[in-house]
Enzyme design. Structure first.
Site, mmCIF file in Angstrom:
data_model
loop_
_atom_site.group_PDB
_atom_site.id
_atom_site.type_symbol
_atom_site.label_atom_id
_atom_site.label_comp_id
_atom_site.label_asym_id
_atom_site.label_seq_id
_atom_site.Cartn_x
_atom_site.Cartn_y
_atom_site.Cartn_z
ATOM 1 N N HIS A 244 -17.115 -44.485 8.859
ATOM 2 C CA HIS A 244 -17.274 -44.411 10.318
ATOM 3 C C HIS A 244 -15.992 -44.028 11.044
ATOM 4 O O HIS A 244 -15.983 -43.928 12.269
ATOM 5 C CB HIS A 244 -17.791 -45.745 10.850
ATOM 6 C CG HIS A 244 -19.099 -46.140 10.252
ATOM 7 N ND1 HIS A 244 -20.301 -45.617 10.685
ATOM 8 C CD2 HIS A 244 -19.395 -46.958 9.223
ATOM 9 C CE1 HIS A 244 -21.274 -46.131 9.958
ATOM 10 N NE2 HIS A 244 -20.761 -46.945 9.055
ATOM 11 N N LYS B 3 -21.859 -38.411 8.423
ATOM 12 C CA LYS B 3 -21.752 -39.051 9.738
ATOM 13 C C LYS B 3 -21.043 -38.090 10.694
ATOM 14 O O LYS B 3 -21.626 -37.088 11.060
ATOM 15 C CB LYS B 3 -21.116 -40.422 9.559
ATOM 16 C CG LYS B 3 -22.155 -41.340 8.888
ATOM 17 C CD LYS B 3 -21.663 -42.651 8.367
ATOM 18 C CE LYS B 3 -22.853 -43.371 7.727
ATOM 19 N NZ LYS B 3 -22.485 -44.417 6.804
ATOM 20 N N SER C 18 -19.412 -51.312 9.704
ATOM 21 C CA SER C 18 -20.532 -50.506 10.188
ATOM 22 C C SER C 18 -21.433 -51.223 11.177
ATOM 23 O O SER C 18 -22.133 -50.574 11.937
ATOM 24 C CB SER C 18 -21.354 -49.981 9.008
ATOM 25 O OG SER C 18 -21.687 -51.027 8.122
HETATM 26 C C1 PLP Z 1 -23.200 -44.854 5.489
HETATM 27 C C2 PLP Z 1 -22.217 -45.613 4.699
HETATM 28 C C3 PLP Z 1 -22.101 -45.424 3.308
HETATM 29 C C4 PLP Z 1 -23.065 -44.574 2.544
HETATM 30 O O1 PLP Z 1 -22.850 -43.228 2.763
HETATM 31 P P1 PLP Z 1 -24.048 -42.209 2.509
HETATM 32 O O2 PLP Z 1 -23.401 -40.896 2.391
HETATM 33 O O3 PLP Z 1 -24.951 -42.335 3.672
HETATM 34 O O4 PLP Z 1 -24.714 -42.654 1.227
HETATM 35 C C5 PLP Z 1 -21.078 -46.070 2.654
HETATM 36 N N1 PLP Z 1 -20.243 -46.901 3.305
HETATM 37 C C6 PLP Z 1 -20.355 -47.146 4.632
HETATM 38 C C7 PLP Z 1 -19.393 -48.076 5.290
HETATM 39 C C8 PLP Z 1 -21.359 -46.521 5.358
HETATM 40 O O5 PLP Z 1 -21.494 -46.775 6.650
#
Ligand code: PLP
Length: 384
Positions: free
Chosen positions: A205, A236, A177
């Site tokens: 992602h 996302k 990320s």
């Molecule tokens: C954003 C993210 C999460 C958490 O997801 P949410 O639905 O925002 O709680 C978990 N793992 C990764 C790699 C992320 O980027």
């Protein structure tokens, strides 16, 4: 204790590490209003520009009319509504796997999957740059936690070879990320096969972004295995909120019995599931958004010429620029904001010390002109 808390906050402020929120006064998108300012934003994970798409908004309204606002119970009591069921089926069908299980957030999904699958006497092998939720989950599970240096397959192999654990689970972000790089999934899977381990991938992602059909990292590498426990989020690229695990039916059946963050929480509202379903449909049907995004990624790498700062190699929507010190990264972010562009500075402990960076997120909502403007402003900010 309160005095201690204040002293710690002061210390953080001195080190340039104090985090602050801004109020988003518009919908999420390429152009946003933040704390009264109109800015061109490269700072969301809304990679396909679906967060305010009319299909998602309409689906949400319709579901609210039909299913109400709240669910009033956990999934296993009476909170599992038609929309949740449909979304799980759509996800499994889209990903071509037997089953999927929905979670309220990605953080909860990771806590639930990992603590639901492993415990005392088991072992977790985790890339050091994994998302915080994966690390927390591993600690909470009470399994032995072995962290290997980023992408270091030789170190991982040594750890696996030396392990006498009952269950072995290798865990990696599919797309990291803060770096935007992709995990070496085929090599990870080969190691898992050799040492009878399972591979959990967090594709927060990659889902919607990678693969010609938007199916994420597994489509990107064109592989499928019963050993893979695939997790992705819906907040996302899918533009809504929530997360899911997808894989074998027995995996989903088992987690339904053991994943506490699934069992002991109120089901998320049906309108959220409805908008996620609309988002997943658009991921499947509207490949132009994905193609446009990949065109912008290529444009950035072709045209951005920096001297002191470094655009990191990344073929995903996450495009970090390595700046170095916390102060310089903050200054760079501030300088961009003065030119009307929103790019966050990412500092430790989110990234290793001395690698503070600007984290640019590209989105299908951006135009070619938006990205060219970003490049011009970056080059000016670097020499300022
Ligand atoms: C954003 C993210 C999460 C958490 O997801 P949410 O639905 O925002 O709680 C978990 N793992 C990764 C790699 C992320 O980027």
């Amino acid at each position: 204790m309160l005095d201690e808390l204040q002293a710690e906050l002061n210390q953080r402020a001195l080190q340039g590490l104090l985090r602050k929120r801004r109020v988003l006064q518009s919908a999420q998108g390429a152009h946003v209003q933040v704390d009264g300012e109109h800015l061109l934003s490269f700072s969301s994970n809304d990679y396909l520009g679906l967060a305010s798409h009319p299909d998602l908004v309409e689906a949400m309204k319709l579901a609210a009319d039909q299913a109400g606002a709240g669910t009033g119970a956990s999934h296993l009591v009476t909170g599992h509504q038609l929309m949740h069921d449909r979304l799980e089926q759509q996800l499994a069908r889209f990903l071509k796997v037997p089953a999927a299980l929905l979670f309220t957030t990605g953080y909860m999904a990771n806590l639930g999957i990992i603590t639901g699958l492993v415990g005392r006497g088991d072992a977790v092998f985790a890339d050091k740059l994994n998302h915080a939720s994966l690390n927390d989950a591993a600690v909470l599970s009470r399994a032995d936690l072995h962290r290997y240096p980023h992408h270091d397959l030789a170190a991982l192999e040594k750890m696996l070879a030396n392990s006498a654990a009952k269950r072995k689970l290798v865990i990696a972000d599919a797309v990291f990320s803060m770096d935007g790089d992709i995990a070496p999934v085929p090599a990870l899977l080969a190691l898992c096969e050799r040492y009878d381990a399972y591979l959990m991938l967090d594709d927060a992602h990659g889902f919607g972004v990678l693969g010609a059909g938007g199916r994420g990292v597994l489509e990107h590498f064109n592989l499928y295995s019963e050993r893979i426990i695939y997790m992705a989020t819906l907040g996302k690229a899918a533009g809504a909120a929530g997360a899911f695990v997808a894989g074998e039916q027995v995996l989903v059946d088992y987690l339904l019995q053991t994943a506490k963050p699934y069992i002991y929480t109120t089901a998320s509202p049906a309108p959220v599931a409805a908008s996620a379903l609309a988002g997943v449909r658009l991921i499947e049907q509207d490949s132009q958004r994905r193609q446009h995004l990949h065109g912008l990624i290529k444009l950035l790498h072709d045209e951005c010429r920096l001297q002191r700062w470094r655009l990191m190699p990344s073929e995903t929507a996450i495009q970090p620029i390595l700046v170095g010190s916390n102060e310089d990264a903050l200054k760079a972010s501030e300088c961009l904001r003065e030119s009307g562009i929103l790019v966050p500075a990412i500092r430790p402990p989110t990234v290793p010390k001395g690698t503070a960076r600007l984290r640019i997120s590209l989105s299908a909502a951006h135009t070619v002109a938006d990205v060219r403007h970003l490049i011009a402003v970056l080059e000016k900010a670097e020499s300022a």
